[in-house]
Design an enzyme around this catalytic site. Sequence first.
Site, mmCIF file in Angstrom:
data_model
loop_
_atom_site.group_PDB
_atom_site.id
_atom_site.type_symbol
_atom_site.label_atom_id
_atom_site.label_comp_id
_atom_site.label_asym_id
_atom_site.label_seq_id
_atom_site.Cartn_x
_atom_site.Cartn_y
_atom_site.Cartn_z
ATOM 1 N N ASN A 57 -59.176 -1.907 73.929
ATOM 2 C CA ASN A 57 -59.109 -3.073 74.873
ATOM 3 C C ASN A 57 -60.125 -3.076 75.809
ATOM 4 O O ASN A 57 -60.414 -3.925 76.472
ATOM 5 C CB ASN A 57 -57.794 -3.697 75.415
ATOM 6 C CG ASN A 57 -57.138 -2.326 76.079
ATOM 7 O OD1 ASN A 57 -57.063 -1.049 75.340
ATOM 8 N ND2 ASN A 57 -56.695 -2.302 77.125
ATOM 9 N N CYS A 85 -53.577 -3.906 82.481
ATOM 10 C CA CYS A 85 -51.975 -3.718 82.354
ATOM 11 C C CYS A 85 -51.928 -2.657 83.330
ATOM 12 O O CYS A 85 -50.753 -2.242 84.051
ATOM 13 C CB CYS A 85 -51.695 -3.248 81.196
ATOM 14 S SG CYS A 85 -52.342 -4.078 79.679
HETATM 15 N N1 PMP Z 1 -52.019 -2.590 73.359
HETATM 16 C C1 PMP Z 1 -53.104 -3.337 73.654
HETATM 17 C C2 PMP Z 1 -54.245 -2.797 73.414
HETATM 18 C C3 PMP Z 1 -53.024 -4.099 74.791
HETATM 19 O O1 PMP Z 1 -54.312 -4.637 75.329
HETATM 20 C C4 PMP Z 1 -51.695 -4.584 75.247
HETATM 21 C C5 PMP Z 1 -51.642 -5.317 76.423
HETATM 22 N N2 PMP Z 1 -52.129 -6.619 76.180
HETATM 23 C C6 PMP Z 1 -50.645 -3.993 74.743
HETATM 24 C C7 PMP Z 1 -50.666 -3.034 73.715
HETATM 25 C C8 PMP Z 1 -49.403 -4.251 75.483
HETATM 26 O O2 PMP Z 1 -48.881 -5.555 75.015
HETATM 27 P P1 PMP Z 1 -47.578 -6.363 75.381
HETATM 28 O O3 PMP Z 1 -47.841 -6.303 77.033
HETATM 29 O O4 PMP Z 1 -47.426 -7.417 74.832
HETATM 30 O O5 PMP Z 1 -46.459 -5.455 75.063
#
Ligand code: PMP
Length: 383
Positions: free
Chosen positions: A152, A325
Site C-alpha cells: 500500500n 493507518c
Molecule cells: N492491509 C492493507 C494493505 C491496508 O492498507 C489496510 C488498511 N487499509 C489493512 C490491511 C487493514 O484494513 P482494515 O482497516 O479494513 O482492517
Amino acid sequence: MKIIYLDHASACPLDQRVLAFGRKYLEDTFGNPSSLYSTGLEAKTAIESARQKVAGFINAEDEKSIIFTSGATESSNLAIRGTALRNMAKGQEIVASAIEHISVFNPMKELQKQGFKLTIIPVDHYGHIDLRELEKAVSPETIVTSVMYANNEIGTIQPIREISEIVHRKGIYFHVDACAAAGHIPIDVQSDGIDLLSLSSNALYGPQGVGALYIKPGVKIQTIMPGGGQERGLRSGTENIFGIAAMGEAARIAKEDMEKDRQNDLKIRDELIRGILKVEDSYLTGHPVERLPHHASFRFARIEGESILLSMDMFNIQIATGSACSSQTLEASRVLLAIGLKHEEAHGSMVITLGRQNREEEVAPTVEAVKNTVAKLRMLSPL
Ligand code: PMP
C-alpha cells in the site's frame, strides 16, 4: 473549492451503485440470519448471495470458502493466529515479509511473544521479497507464511505464484493480504496458489468495517472469536447484513469495472509521475513497472512527509505519507526503511492512490501544488 482526493488506499467513497443495492438491507431487512422464520431467511439469503459474489471476485473454489469479518485486520488476525494456534503441534514457526501491513505484522509479533519463532524476509530496493531468503527461512516447522499481494505504501506487486510454489514445496500455508491490490489487478486464489486471503470491503468502494477471509478448503484453522458459531464457527457474532450485502455488490462491480478503472488510473498515474519527478531531488519509490495501476509514490529529499501532507491539504489536495493507518506515530515508515532508505530519506514520502472519481484535469493542479509545497518546505527546512 473542490477537493482533489488522492488517498484511496486509506479510504474509498461508497459507490452509489453499492448504496442503491444495499439500501434495502438498511431499511427493511432487519432479521437475524440465524432465525428460521422468513425475516431471518431473507437476511441469510442476502449473506449467501454476497458470499457467492466475493467468491467469484477471487475465483474461489466455492462460496463456503469465504468468511465475513469486520475488515482486513480481523481477516489477517484470523488467518495467522487461527492457523498458528490450530497447528501448533506441527511446529511453532511463522514467516512474513519485511513490508507487511501492521495488521499482519502485529498479530505475528503477538505470536512471537507467545513463543513462536518469527522470521522476517527482507525485500530489495523495489520492495520485492528475496525469494532465496524465503526458501531458506521456511522449514517443516513453519505453519504460515504471509506476503502481501501488493504494498500500500510503494505499490510494488509481489511475484505471488513463485512465492506460493516455494511455500507449498515445504507444505506450509500461504496467507496473502490483498487489501491494496484487490479491485486493481485480477486475483485468482486457485491459479495464484493462495491458502488464505484477506480482503477489505472499503478498498472495493463498499462500506467501511466489513471484510472477508478466503480459506482454501482443507486448511486447518480455529476460531479466535468463540461465541454463537456464525460463519462456520470461525467468526461468531450476529452478521452485519448491510455491510456484507454491500461488500458482495462492491466486489461484483469491482470485477466488472476493473479494466475500465485501470485504464483511467494508468493515464492519470503516468502523467502524475512524469510531472512530479521534474521536481528537483524527487524519486519514485517502489517498482517503476511492477506496481499497482492506481499507485504513485515518491520521496523528496530534505523535507518531512507530514508537512507535505498538511501543505497539500491547504491546496485542497489530499494525499498520504507513509502508512495512513499509522501516520500519527511520526516514525519513519517501516516499509521505506525495509527497501533500504536511510531514516532521513524515509521521512519525506508522499503516496498518491487514485480512484474512480479522479480525472486527467486533476493532474496539472496536483503537480503545481507539489512543486509549490516542496519549494516552500525546502526554504523552511533546516536540512
Ligand atoms: N492491509 C492493507 C494493505 C491496508 O492498507 C489496510 C488498511 N487499509 C489493512 C490491511 C487493514 O484494513 P482494515 O482497516 O479494513 O482492517
